[in-house]
Structure formats: structure tokens, C-alpha cells
Design a protein around this motif. Sequence first.
Motif, PDB file in Angstrom:
ATOM      1  N   LYS A 166      13.847   3.440   7.992  1.00  0.00           N
ATOM      2  CA  LYS A 166      13.269   2.952   9.233  1.00  0.00           C
ATOM      3  C   LYS A 166      13.778   1.382   9.335  1.00  0.00           C
ATOM      4  CE  LYS A 166       9.211   5.746   9.345  1.00  0.00           C
ATOM      5  NZ  LYS A 166       9.935   6.871   9.697  1.00  0.00           N
ATOM      6  N   THR A 167      14.898   1.313   8.937  1.00  0.00           N
ATOM      7  CA  THR A 167      15.790  -0.122   9.194  1.00  0.00           C
ATOM      8  C   THR A 167      16.779  -0.217  10.466  1.00  0.00           C
ATOM      9  OG1 THR A 167      17.689   0.444   7.709  1.00  0.00           O
ATOM     10  CG2 THR A 167      15.559  -0.802   6.917  1.00  0.00           C
ATOM     11  N   ASP A 168      16.751   1.007  10.963  1.00  0.00           N
ATOM     12  CA  ASP A 168      17.611   1.134  12.267  1.00  0.00           C
ATOM     13  C   ASP A 168      16.891   1.370  13.410  1.00  0.00           C
ATOM     14  OD1 ASP A 168      20.440   3.633  13.222  1.00  0.00           O
ATOM     15  OD2 ASP A 168      19.918   1.428  13.744  1.00  0.00           O
ATOM     16  N   GLN A 169      16.546   0.359  14.035  1.00  0.00           N
ATOM     17  CA  GLN A 169      15.698   0.548  15.282  1.00  0.00           C
ATOM     18  C   GLN A 169      16.421   1.111  16.471  1.00  0.00           C
ATOM     19  OE1 GLN A 169      12.346   0.019  14.919  1.00  0.00           O
ATOM     20  NE2 GLN A 169      12.736  -0.188  12.748  1.00  0.00           N
ATOM     21  N   SER A 170      17.589   0.681  16.485  1.00  0.00           N
ATOM     22  CA  SER A 170      18.461   1.182  17.650  1.00  0.00           C
ATOM     23  C   SER A 170      19.930   0.937  17.339  1.00  0.00           C
ATOM     24  CB  SER A 170      18.323   0.319  19.016  1.00  0.00           C
ATOM     25  OG  SER A 170      18.934  -0.934  18.717  1.00  0.00           O
ATOM     26  N   ASP A 171      20.624   2.001  17.852  1.00  0.00           N
ATOM     27  CA  ASP A 171      22.151   1.850  17.625  1.00  0.00           C
ATOM     28  C   ASP A 171      22.921   0.434  17.678  1.00  0.00           C
ATOM     29  OD1 ASP A 171      22.123   4.250  16.820  1.00  0.00           O
ATOM     30  OD2 ASP A 171      22.881   5.248  18.571  1.00  0.00           O
ATOM     31  N   ALA A 172      22.304  -0.340  18.919  1.00  0.00           N
ATOM     32  CA  ALA A 172      22.851  -1.402  19.267  1.00  0.00           C
ATOM     33  C   ALA A 172      22.420  -2.596  18.185  1.00  0.00           C
ATOM     34  CB  ALA A 172      22.432  -1.884  20.580  1.00  0.00           C
ATOM     35  N   ALA A 173      21.284  -2.584  17.553  1.00  0.00           N
ATOM     36  CA  ALA A 173      21.018  -3.456  16.563  1.00  0.00           C
ATOM     37  C   ALA A 173      21.488  -3.014  15.248  1.00  0.00           C
ATOM     38  CB  ALA A 173      19.469  -3.453  16.410  1.00  0.00           C
ATOM     39  N   PHE A 174      21.992  -1.682  14.986  1.00  0.00           N
ATOM     40  CA  PHE A 174      22.300  -1.399  13.784  1.00  0.00           C
ATOM     41  C   PHE A 174      23.844  -1.963  13.958  1.00  0.00           C
ATOM     42  CE2 PHE A 174      24.751   1.632  11.299  1.00  0.00           C
ATOM     43  CZ  PHE A 174      24.148   1.642  10.032  1.00  0.00           C
ATOM     44  N   GLU A 175      24.780  -1.729  14.830  1.00  0.00           N
ATOM     45  CA  GLU A 175      25.947  -2.057  14.862  1.00  0.00           C
ATOM     46  C   GLU A 175      26.025  -3.567  14.961  1.00  0.00           C
ATOM     47  OE1 GLU A 175      28.743  -0.523  15.139  1.00  0.00           O
ATOM     48  OE2 GLU A 175      27.518   1.613  15.015  1.00  0.00           O
ATOM     49  N   ALA A 176      25.151  -4.492  15.310  1.00  0.00           N
ATOM     50  CA  ALA A 176      25.310  -5.920  15.668  1.00  0.00           C
ATOM     51  C   ALA A 176      25.062  -6.288  13.948  1.00  0.00           C
ATOM     52  CB  ALA A 176      24.095  -6.390  16.326  1.00  0.00           C
ATOM     53  N   ILE A 177      24.366  -5.837  13.244  1.00  0.00           N
ATOM     54  CA  ILE A 177      24.218  -6.067  11.869  1.00  0.00           C
ATOM     55  C   ILE A 177      25.088  -5.707  10.831  1.00  0.00           C
ATOM     56  CG2 ILE A 177      22.816  -5.716   9.743  1.00  0.00           C
ATOM     57  CD1 ILE A 177      21.292  -7.440  11.631  1.00  0.00           C
ATOM     58  N   VAL A 178      25.699  -4.521  11.255  1.00  0.00           N
ATOM     59  CA  VAL A 178      27.138  -4.008  10.552  1.00  0.00           C
ATOM     60  C   VAL A 178      28.098  -5.028  11.049  1.00  0.00           C
ATOM     61  CG1 VAL A 178      28.823  -2.313  10.357  1.00  0.00           C
ATOM     62  CG2 VAL A 178      26.289  -1.746  10.262  1.00  0.00           C
ATOM     63  N   ASN A 179      28.418  -5.331  11.854  1.00  0.00           N
ATOM     64  CA  ASN A 179      29.514  -6.238  12.341  1.00  0.00           C
ATOM     65  C   ASN A 179      29.184  -7.676  11.961  1.00  0.00           C
ATOM     66  OD1 ASN A 179      31.008  -4.435  14.207  1.00  0.00           O
ATOM     67  ND2 ASN A 179      29.682  -4.892  15.888  1.00  0.00           N
ATOM     68  N   LYS A 180      28.039  -8.030  11.710  1.00  0.00           N
ATOM     69  CA  LYS A 180      27.889  -9.457  11.116  1.00  0.00           C
ATOM     70  C   LYS A 180      28.155  -9.412   9.683  1.00  0.00           C
ATOM     71  CE  LYS A 180      23.603 -12.620  10.232  1.00  0.00           C
ATOM     72  NZ  LYS A 180      22.559 -12.871  10.326  1.00  0.00           N
ATOM     73  N   ILE A 181      27.581  -8.431   9.122  1.00  0.00           N
ATOM     74  CA  ILE A 181      28.374  -8.217   7.779  1.00  0.00           C
ATOM     75  C   ILE A 181      29.473  -8.379   7.423  1.00  0.00           C
ATOM     76  CG2 ILE A 181      27.897  -6.989   5.590  1.00  0.00           C
ATOM     77  CD1 ILE A 181      25.180  -6.134   6.559  1.00  0.00           C
ATOM     78  N   ALA A 182      30.152  -7.537   8.330  1.00  0.00           N
ATOM     79  CA  ALA A 182      31.723  -7.233   8.306  1.00  0.00           C
ATOM     80  C   ALA A 182      32.405  -8.175   8.503  1.00  0.00           C
ATOM     81  CB  ALA A 182      32.007  -5.929   9.108  1.00  0.00           C
ATOM     82  N   HIS A 183      32.067  -9.292   9.389  1.00  0.00           N
ATOM     83  CA  HIS A 183      32.755 -10.444   9.592  1.00  0.00           C
ATOM     84  C   HIS A 183      32.384 -11.628   8.836  1.00  0.00           C
ATOM     85  CE1 HIS A 183      33.796  -7.744  13.150  1.00  0.00           C
ATOM     86  NE2 HIS A 183      34.838  -8.022  12.911  1.00  0.00           N
ATOM     87  N   ALA A 184      31.596 -11.399   8.056  1.00  0.00           N
ATOM     88  CA  ALA A 184      31.042 -12.820   7.077  1.00  0.00           C
ATOM     89  C   ALA A 184      32.275 -13.457   6.338  1.00  0.00           C
ATOM     90  CB  ALA A 184      30.059 -12.402   6.301  1.00  0.00           C
ATOM     91  N   PRO A 185      32.355 -14.686   6.415  1.00  0.00           N
ATOM     92  CA  PRO A 185      33.313 -15.138   5.641  1.00  0.00           C
ATOM     93  C   PRO A 185      33.222 -14.856   4.210  1.00  0.00           C
ATOM     94  CG  PRO A 185      31.584 -17.095   6.251  1.00  0.00           C
ATOM     95  CD  PRO A 185      31.388 -15.435   6.781  1.00  0.00           C
ATOM     96  N   LYS A 186      34.653 -15.130   3.681  1.00  0.00           N
ATOM     97  CA  LYS A 186      34.748 -14.496   2.118  1.00  0.00           C
ATOM     98  C   LYS A 186      34.514 -15.862   1.372  1.00  0.00           C
ATOM     99  CE  LYS A 186      37.574 -10.644   2.859  1.00  0.00           C
ATOM    100  NZ  LYS A 186      37.846  -9.548   2.016  1.00  0.00           N
ATOM    101  N   MET A 187      33.846 -15.703   0.267  1.00  0.00           N
ATOM    102  CA  MET A 187      33.756 -16.796  -0.632  1.00  0.00           C
ATOM    103  C   MET A 187      34.829 -17.050  -1.536  1.00  0.00           C
ATOM    104  SD  MET A 187      29.782 -15.977  -1.804  1.00  0.00           S
ATOM    105  CE  MET A 187      29.458 -17.482  -2.592  1.00  0.00           C
ATOM    106  N   THR A 188      35.119 -18.312  -1.780  1.00  0.00           N
ATOM    107  CA  THR A 188      36.253 -18.758  -2.804  1.00  0.00           C
ATOM    108  C   THR A 188      35.482 -18.306  -4.085  1.00  0.00           C
ATOM    109  OG1 THR A 188      35.574 -20.782  -3.165  1.00  0.00           O
ATOM    110  CG2 THR A 188      37.141 -20.292  -1.477  1.00  0.00           C
TER     111      THR A 188
END
Length: 59
Positions: A20-42
Motif C-alpha cells: 500500500k505504498t503506491d497511492q497513485s501511478d503519478a505519485a509512484f512515478e514521481a518517487i521512482v524518478n526522484k530515486i533514479a535521478h539522485a546524484p551519485k556519491m563519490t
Amino acid sequence: MKEKNLSQKEKFEQAARDLKTDQSDAAFEAIVNKIAHAPKMTQEQIKELVRRKREAGKG
């Protein structure tokens, strides 16, 4: 649809829905995009993070 016929992405989405973490497709996609575009750590940033975690665990 049988679970073994699902792609890795579909399995992940189903697991999120089951929890029950996916309330809507838009919210889910926003979270996935946030994770996918996180800066890489050195490598140094990773070492510092590990050091801080170890020190926090000792205290």
C-alpha cells in the motif's frame, strides 16, 4: 497474470501496491524518478557515510 510472467518492474510495482505504498501511478512515478535521478556519491562520500553509521551504532 502469473507472477513468473511479470517483468522485474512489474514485480516491483506489485510489491509496492501490496504494501500500500503506491497511492497513485503519478505519485509512484514521481518517487521512482526522484530515486533514479539522485546524484551519485563519490567513493570518499560512501566511506564517510559508513564511518558515521558505525559510530552511530556504537553509541
